[in-house]
Motif scaffolding. Structure first.
Motif, PDB file in Angstrom:
ATOM      1  N   ASN A   1     -27.146 -16.094 -32.865  1.00 14.74           N
ATOM      2  CA  ASN A   1     -27.519 -14.710 -33.110  1.00 14.74           C
ATOM      3  C   ASN A   1     -26.320 -13.942 -33.677  1.00 14.74           C
ATOM      4  O   ASN A   1     -25.305 -13.796 -33.006  1.00 14.74           O
ATOM      5  N   PRO A   2     -26.432 -13.449 -34.908  1.00 16.61           N
ATOM      6  CA  PRO A   2     -25.293 -12.722 -35.504  1.00 16.61           C
ATOM      7  C   PRO A   2     -25.015 -11.377 -34.842  1.00 16.61           C
ATOM      8  O   PRO A   2     -23.972 -10.778 -35.082  1.00 16.61           O
ATOM      9  N   ASN A   3     -25.926 -10.913 -33.991  1.00 18.64           N
ATOM     10  CA  ASN A   3     -25.760  -9.602 -33.361  1.00 18.64           C
ATOM     11  C   ASN A   3     -25.119  -9.667 -31.980  1.00 18.64           C
ATOM     12  O   ASN A   3     -24.985  -8.639 -31.326  1.00 18.64           O
ATOM     13  N   THR A   4     -24.732 -10.856 -31.514  1.00 18.29           N
ATOM     14  CA  THR A   4     -24.085 -10.955 -30.206  1.00 18.29           C
ATOM     15  C   THR A   4     -22.585 -11.111 -30.382  1.00 18.29           C
ATOM     16  O   THR A   4     -22.106 -11.616 -31.394  1.00 18.29           O
ATOM     17  N   SER A   5     -21.854 -10.684 -29.375  1.00 21.07           N
ATOM     18  CA  SER A   5     -20.389 -10.701 -29.437  1.00 21.07           C
ATOM     19  C   SER A   5     -19.837 -12.119 -29.298  1.00 21.07           C
ATOM     20  O   SER A   5     -20.513 -13.017 -28.785  1.00 21.07           O
ATOM     21  N   GLN A   6     -18.609 -12.299 -29.719  1.00 21.04           N
ATOM     22  CA  GLN A   6     -17.939 -13.596 -29.575  1.00 21.04           C
ATOM     23  C   GLN A   6     -17.779 -13.952 -28.101  1.00 21.04           C
ATOM     24  O   GLN A   6     -17.880 -15.116 -27.735  1.00 21.04           O
ATOM     25  N   GLU A   7     -17.546 -12.940 -27.251  1.00 19.81           N
ATOM     26  CA  GLU A   7     -17.414 -13.194 -25.819  1.00 19.81           C
ATOM     27  C   GLU A   7     -18.725 -13.740 -25.255  1.00 19.81           C
ATOM     28  O   GLU A   7     -18.724 -14.676 -24.446  1.00 19.81           O
ATOM     29  N   SER A   8     -19.836 -13.162 -25.679  1.00 18.57           N
ATOM     30  CA  SER A   8     -21.142 -13.619 -25.223  1.00 18.57           C
ATOM     31  C   SER A   8     -21.418 -15.037 -25.707  1.00 18.57           C
ATOM     32  O   SER A   8     -21.931 -15.880 -24.963  1.00 18.57           O
ATOM     33  N   LYS A   9     -21.063 -15.308 -26.947  1.00 16.66           N
ATOM     34  CA  LYS A   9     -21.257 -16.657 -27.495  1.00 16.66           C
ATOM     35  C   LYS A   9     -20.389 -17.672 -26.748  1.00 16.66           C
ATOM     36  O   LYS A   9     -20.828 -18.784 -26.464  1.00 16.66           O
ATOM     37  N   GLN A  10     -19.161 -17.290 -26.422  1.00 20.35           N
ATOM     38  CA  GLN A  10     -18.272 -18.181 -25.684  1.00 20.35           C
ATOM     39  C   GLN A  10     -18.857 -18.485 -24.308  1.00 20.35           C
ATOM     40  O   GLN A  10     -18.832 -19.628 -23.861  1.00 20.35           O
ATOM     41  N   HIS A  11     -19.403 -17.470 -23.652  1.00 16.09           N
ATOM     42  CA  HIS A  11     -20.024 -17.673 -22.343  1.00 16.09           C
ATOM     43  C   HIS A  11     -21.199 -18.654 -22.462  1.00 16.09           C
ATOM     44  O   HIS A  11     -21.312 -19.586 -21.661  1.00 16.09           O
ATOM     45  N   SER A  12     -22.047 -18.459 -23.462  1.00 17.39           N
ATOM     46  CA  SER A  12     -23.192 -19.356 -23.648  1.00 17.39           C
ATOM     47  C   SER A  12     -22.737 -20.777 -23.908  1.00 17.39           C
ATOM     48  O   SER A  12     -23.314 -21.736 -23.388  1.00 17.39           O
ATOM     49  N   LYS A  13     -21.687 -20.933 -24.719  1.00 20.82           N
ATOM     50  CA  LYS A  13     -21.161 -22.272 -25.005  1.00 20.82           C
ATOM     51  C   LYS A  13     -20.654 -22.923 -23.725  1.00 20.82           C
ATOM     52  O   LYS A  13     -20.910 -24.106 -23.470  1.00 20.82           O
ATOM     53  N   GLU A  14     -19.953 -22.160 -22.897  1.00 24.22           N
ATOM     54  CA  GLU A  14     -19.444 -22.701 -21.632  1.00 24.22           C
ATOM     55  C   GLU A  14     -20.584 -23.103 -20.699  1.00 24.22           C
ATOM     56  O   GLU A  14     -20.518 -24.148 -20.054  1.00 24.22           O
ATOM     57  N   VAL A  15     -21.623 -22.281 -20.616  1.00 26.75           N
ATOM     58  CA  VAL A  15     -22.763 -22.609 -19.762  1.00 26.75           C
ATOM     59  C   VAL A  15     -23.415 -23.895 -20.253  1.00 26.75           C
ATOM     60  O   VAL A  15     -23.714 -24.803 -19.466  1.00 26.75           O
ATOM     61  N   LEU A  16     -23.647 -24.003 -21.560  1.00 25.64           N
ATOM     62  CA  LEU A  16     -24.267 -25.210 -22.108  1.00 25.64           C
ATOM     63  C   LEU A  16     -23.404 -26.436 -21.847  1.00 25.64           C
ATOM     64  O   LEU A  16     -23.903 -27.492 -21.466  1.00 25.64           O
ATOM     65  N   ASP A  17     -22.095 -26.301 -22.051  1.00 23.77           N
ATOM     66  CA  ASP A  17     -21.182 -27.435 -21.846  1.00 23.77           C
ATOM     67  C   ASP A  17     -21.106 -27.835 -20.374  1.00 23.77           C
ATOM     68  O   ASP A  17     -21.138 -29.015 -20.044  1.00 23.77           O
ATOM     69  N   ASN A  18     -21.004 -26.849 -19.486  1.00 23.45           N
ATOM     70  CA  ASN A  18     -20.778 -27.127 -18.068  1.00 23.45           C
ATOM     71  C   ASN A  18     -22.047 -27.453 -17.287  1.00 23.45           C
ATOM     72  O   ASN A  18     -22.013 -28.286 -16.385  1.00 23.45           O
ATOM     73  N   GLU A  19     -23.136 -26.781 -17.593  1.00 23.61           N
ATOM     74  CA  GLU A  19     -24.342 -26.942 -16.787  1.00 23.61           C
ATOM     75  C   GLU A  19     -25.412 -27.805 -17.452  1.00 23.61           C
ATOM     76  O   GLU A  19     -26.290 -28.314 -16.776  1.00 23.61           O
ATOM     77  N   PHE A  20     -25.332 -27.962 -18.762  1.00 24.32           N
ATOM     78  CA  PHE A  20     -26.373 -28.690 -19.478  1.00 24.32           C
ATOM     79  C   PHE A  20     -25.814 -29.822 -20.329  1.00 24.32           C
ATOM     80  O   PHE A  20     -26.464 -30.273 -21.266  1.00 24.32           O
ATOM     81  N   ASN A  21     -24.595 -30.271 -20.032  1.00 27.02           N
ATOM     82  CA  ASN A  21     -24.004 -31.398 -20.761  1.00 27.02           C
ATOM     83  C   ASN A  21     -24.100 -31.177 -22.257  1.00 27.02           C
ATOM     84  O   ASN A  21     -24.657 -31.982 -22.990  1.00 27.02           O
ATOM     85  N   GLY A  22     -23.564 -30.073 -22.723  1.00 29.74           N
ATOM     86  CA  GLY A  22     -23.691 -29.691 -24.124  1.00 29.74           C
ATOM     87  C   GLY A  22     -24.975 -28.923 -24.284  1.00 29.74           C
ATOM     88  O   GLY A  22     -25.030 -27.759 -24.021  1.00 29.74           O
ATOM     89  N   ASP A  23     -26.029 -29.563 -24.668  1.00 22.89           N
ATOM     90  CA  ASP A  23     -27.354 -28.944 -24.654  1.00 22.89           C
ATOM     91  C   ASP A  23     -28.403 -30.000 -24.324  1.00 22.89           C
ATOM     92  O   ASP A  23     -29.546 -29.915 -24.714  1.00 22.89           O
ATOM     93  N   ASN A  24     -27.973 -31.000 -23.568  1.00 26.23           N
ATOM     94  CA  ASN A  24     -28.839 -32.111 -23.217  1.00 26.23           C
ATOM     95  C   ASN A  24     -29.663 -31.745 -21.996  1.00 26.23           C
ATOM     96  O   ASN A  24     -29.279 -32.001 -20.874  1.00 26.23           O
ATOM     97  N   VAL A  25     -30.808 -31.122 -22.235  1.00 21.24           N
ATOM     98  CA  VAL A  25     -31.683 -30.718 -21.143  1.00 21.24           C
ATOM     99  C   VAL A  25     -33.110 -31.112 -21.502  1.00 21.24           C
ATOM    100  O   VAL A  25     -33.518 -31.008 -22.648  1.00 21.24           O
ATOM    101  N   ALA A  26     -33.830 -31.614 -20.519  1.00 19.54           N
ATOM    102  CA  ALA A  26     -35.216 -32.010 -20.759  1.00 19.54           C
ATOM    103  C   ALA A  26     -36.061 -30.765 -20.962  1.00 19.54           C
ATOM    104  O   ALA A  26     -35.942 -29.788 -20.231  1.00 19.54           O
ATOM    105  N   GLY A  27     -36.898 -30.809 -21.965  1.00 15.60           N
ATOM    106  CA  GLY A  27     -37.782 -29.688 -22.248  1.00 15.60           C
ATOM    107  C   GLY A  27     -39.229 -30.069 -22.006  1.00 15.60           C
ATOM    108  O   GLY A  27     -39.550 -31.207 -21.680  1.00 15.60           O
ATOM    109  N   ALA A  28     -40.084 -29.125 -22.182  1.00 15.15           N
ATOM    110  CA  ALA A  28     -41.512 -29.382 -22.024  1.00 15.15           C
ATOM    111  C   ALA A  28     -41.938 -30.411 -23.047  1.00 15.15           C
ATOM    112  O   ALA A  28     -41.614 -30.326 -24.222  1.00 15.15           O
TER     113      ALA A  28
END
Length: 83
Positions: free
Chosen positions: A17-44
Motif C-alpha cells: 500500500n503506497p499510502n502506509t508509512s515505512q514504520e507500518s510496513k516494517q512492522h508488517s514485515k516483522e510480523v510476517l517474518d516472525n509469526e508466519f515464516n515469511g508469508d507461509n500461512v495456510a489459507g482457505a
C-alpha cells in the motif's frame, strides 16, 4: 475473529500500500517474518487440489506483469520450471 490467513493477508496488503508509512510496513514485515515464516500461512482452500493449468496460468501472468517485483517474477519462473 480473523483467521491466520486473513491476518497475514492484511500485512501483505499493507506492504504493497503506497499510502502506509515505512514504520507500518516494517512492522508488517516483522510480523510476517516472525509469526508466519515469511508469508507461509495456510489459507482457505489450501487443502483442495488446484487445477495445474490454472496455477501455471497464474504463474505465467506473474512473470509477464510489469507491476510485479523482479523477485516475485523469479520465484514464479522457478515454480513453473518445477511443474
Amino acid at each position: 475473529m480473523p483467521t491466520e490467513a486473513q491476518i497475514a493477508g492484511g500485512h501483505k496488503a499493507n506492504l504493497n500500500n503506497p499510502n502506509t508509512s515505512q514504520e507500518s510496513k516494517q512492522h508488517s514485515k516483522e510480523v510476517l517474518d516472525n509469526e508466519f515464516n515469511g508469508d507461509n500461512v495456510a489459507g482457505a482452500g489450501d487443502n483442495v487440489d488446484k487445477n495445474p493449468g490454472n496455477v501455471a496460468g497464474g504463474l505465467k501472468a506473474t512473470v509477464n506483469n510489469p507491476n510485479v517485483s523482479q523477485e516475485a517474477k523469479e520465484s514464479a519462473k522457478e515454480r513453473l520450471n518445477q511443474m
